[in-house]
Design a protein around this motif. Structure first.
Motif, PDB file in Angstrom:
ATOM      1  N   THR A  77       0.695  -1.251   0.022  1.00 49.69           N
ATOM      2  CA  THR A  77      -0.090  -0.053   0.086  1.00 49.69           C
ATOM      3  C   THR A  77       0.669   1.233   0.040  1.00 49.69           C
ATOM      4  O   THR A  77       0.394   2.071   0.060  1.00 49.69           O
ATOM      5  N   ASN A  78       1.995   1.044  -0.096  1.00 50.66           N
ATOM      6  CA  ASN A  78       2.993   2.073  -0.442  1.00 50.66           C
ATOM      7  C   ASN A  78       3.176   2.566  -1.806  1.00 50.66           C
ATOM      8  O   ASN A  78       3.640   1.729  -2.776  1.00 50.66           O
ATOM      9  N   PRO A  79       2.662   3.819  -2.265  1.00 49.79           N
ATOM     10  CA  PRO A  79       2.456   4.151  -3.751  1.00 49.79           C
ATOM     11  C   PRO A  79       3.742   3.966  -4.206  1.00 49.79           C
ATOM     12  O   PRO A  79       3.820   3.497  -5.399  1.00 49.79           O
ATOM     13  N   GLU A  80       4.864   4.728  -3.894  1.00 45.72           N
ATOM     14  CA  GLU A  80       6.059   4.479  -4.413  1.00 45.72           C
ATOM     15  C   GLU A  80       6.913   3.326  -4.676  1.00 45.72           C
ATOM     16  O   GLU A  80       7.226   3.041  -5.770  1.00 45.72           O
ATOM     17  N   LEU A  81       6.579   2.312  -3.659  1.00 43.86           N
ATOM     18  CA  LEU A  81       7.195   1.109  -3.759  1.00 43.86           C
ATOM     19  C   LEU A  81       6.198   0.258  -4.690  1.00 43.86           C
ATOM     20  O   LEU A  81       6.803  -0.681  -5.436  1.00 43.86           O
ATOM     21  N   GLY A 141       8.942  -7.468   5.924  1.00 49.57           N
ATOM     22  CA  GLY A 141       9.397  -6.474   7.251  1.00 49.57           C
ATOM     23  C   GLY A 141       8.451  -5.350   7.532  1.00 49.57           C
ATOM     24  O   GLY A 141       7.123  -5.533   7.552  1.00 49.57           O
ATOM     25  N   LYS A 142       8.869  -4.134   7.750  1.00 53.01           N
ATOM     26  CA  LYS A 142       8.148  -2.884   8.155  1.00 53.01           C
ATOM     27  C   LYS A 142       6.974  -2.518   6.954  1.00 53.01           C
ATOM     28  O   LYS A 142       6.005  -2.189   7.356  1.00 53.01           O
ATOM     29  N   GLU A 143       7.520  -2.986   5.620  1.00 54.41           N
ATOM     30  CA  GLU A 143       6.527  -2.547   4.668  1.00 54.41           C
ATOM     31  C   GLU A 143       5.433  -3.346   4.641  1.00 54.41           C
ATOM     32  O   GLU A 143       4.362  -3.046   4.362  1.00 54.41           O
ATOM     33  N   LEU A 144       5.434  -4.730   4.887  1.00 55.98           N
ATOM     34  CA  LEU A 144       4.765  -5.648   5.137  1.00 55.98           C
ATOM     35  C   LEU A 144       3.470  -5.189   6.467  1.00 55.98           C
ATOM     36  O   LEU A 144       2.436  -5.254   6.200  1.00 55.98           O
ATOM     37  N   GLU A 145       4.126  -4.919   7.300  1.00 52.88           N
ATOM     38  CA  GLU A 145       3.318  -4.477   8.574  1.00 52.88           C
ATOM     39  C   GLU A 145       2.443  -3.268   8.483  1.00 52.88           C
ATOM     40  O   GLU A 145       1.454  -3.255   8.545  1.00 52.88           O
ATOM     41  N   PHE A 146       3.036  -2.175   7.456  1.00 54.22           N
ATOM     42  CA  PHE A 146       2.343  -1.329   6.897  1.00 54.22           C
ATOM     43  C   PHE A 146       1.114  -1.489   6.015  1.00 54.22           C
ATOM     44  O   PHE A 146      -0.158  -1.116   6.191  1.00 54.22           O
ATOM     45  N   SER A 147       1.412  -2.668   4.978  1.00 59.35           N
ATOM     46  CA  SER A 147       0.264  -2.935   4.064  1.00 59.35           C
ATOM     47  C   SER A 147      -0.976  -3.709   5.040  1.00 59.35           C
ATOM     48  O   SER A 147      -1.873  -3.363   4.542  1.00 59.35           O
ATOM     49  N   LEU A 148      -0.302  -4.425   5.770  1.00 63.70           N
ATOM     50  CA  LEU A 148      -1.634  -5.175   6.580  1.00 63.70           C
ATOM     51  C   LEU A 148      -2.220  -4.144   7.503  1.00 63.70           C
ATOM     52  O   LEU A 148      -3.300  -4.312   7.361  1.00 63.70           O
TER      53      LEU A 148
END
Length: 215
Positions: A145-149, A189-196
């Motif tokens: 859910t990180n647009p840039e990523l 990692g942190k990106e997955l936690e943010f998306s979830l």
């Protein structure tokens, strides 16, 4: 508009005088461009069929098949994936197999009709409005859910922008199944936690989140 290839004998369409070669333009004043339009509007028992040269009235049972057949199942061309994801499974396929195995679809109609997952990069504002109007459940490949990523992982600058469609459909109560293909050092990692966390905020519209290890 869609060209009618054949008419089933003794069907409501046949009895109304619709012929192969006619062009279907509207049903009850609603424009018909593909199978979703057709199936959604053809269910009514009383229909006014707009053809290229005339208008025909049809009476039938509710949800009874009208009896029209078209060149393709979708009544339109399949939508090809516009992305070049860093993990794309199809890009990794060995050579020399049947052509259909190499076609990357990204078609919202097949998401509803056959359960395919889409990235939303082929969607337009009108597509999303139709999904909401018809209350069509969708299967979405989110990945992050990180647009840039998301733009980086799909190699498509539009992939981040179209996340807005995810939130718009969820806000309208559209049932969504989502998936995340996990790529080490990218969206874990942190990106997955943010998306979830972000997807969790969309419950109950988001019915499921499938995390798939990259192969």
């Amino acid at each position: 508009s869609v060209k009618i290839m054949s008419v089933i004998p003794r069907s409501p369409a046949d009895k109304a005088g619709i012929k192969a070669g006619d062009t279907l333009i509207t049903i009850n004043d609603n424009e018909i461009n593909d199978v979703l339009d057709y199936q959604f509007y053809v269910s009514d028992p009383k229909l006014v069929i707009g053809l290229d040269r005339r208008t025909v009235k049809v009476k039938k049972k509710e949800y009874e098949d009208l009896g029209l057949e078209f060149e393709t199942y979708l009544m339109d061309k399949k939508q090809h994936c516009r992305n070049n994801c860093i993990f794309c499974f199809i890009n990794q396929m060995p050579k020399g197999m049947r052509d259909t195995l190499y076609f990357k679809d990204d078609d919202s109609r097949l998401s509803f009709l056959q359960g395919n997952y889409i990235t939303m990069t082929n969607l337009t504002d009108n597509d999303v409005e139709r999904i909401i109007k018809m209350k069509l459940p969708m299967n979405i490949s989110v990945h992050t859910t990180n647009p840039e990523l998301r733009a980086q992982m799909t190699c498509n600058p539009n992939a981040g922008k179209c996340l807005q469609y995810l939130y718009k459909m969820a806000g309208a109560g559209i049932e969504l199944n989502t998936q995340i293909v996990l790529v080490p050092d990218f969206n874990d990692g942190k990106e997955l936690e943010f998306s979830l966390s972000e997807l969790g905020k969309l419950y109950p519209a988001v019915q499921s989140i499938a995390c798939v290890p990259v192969g």
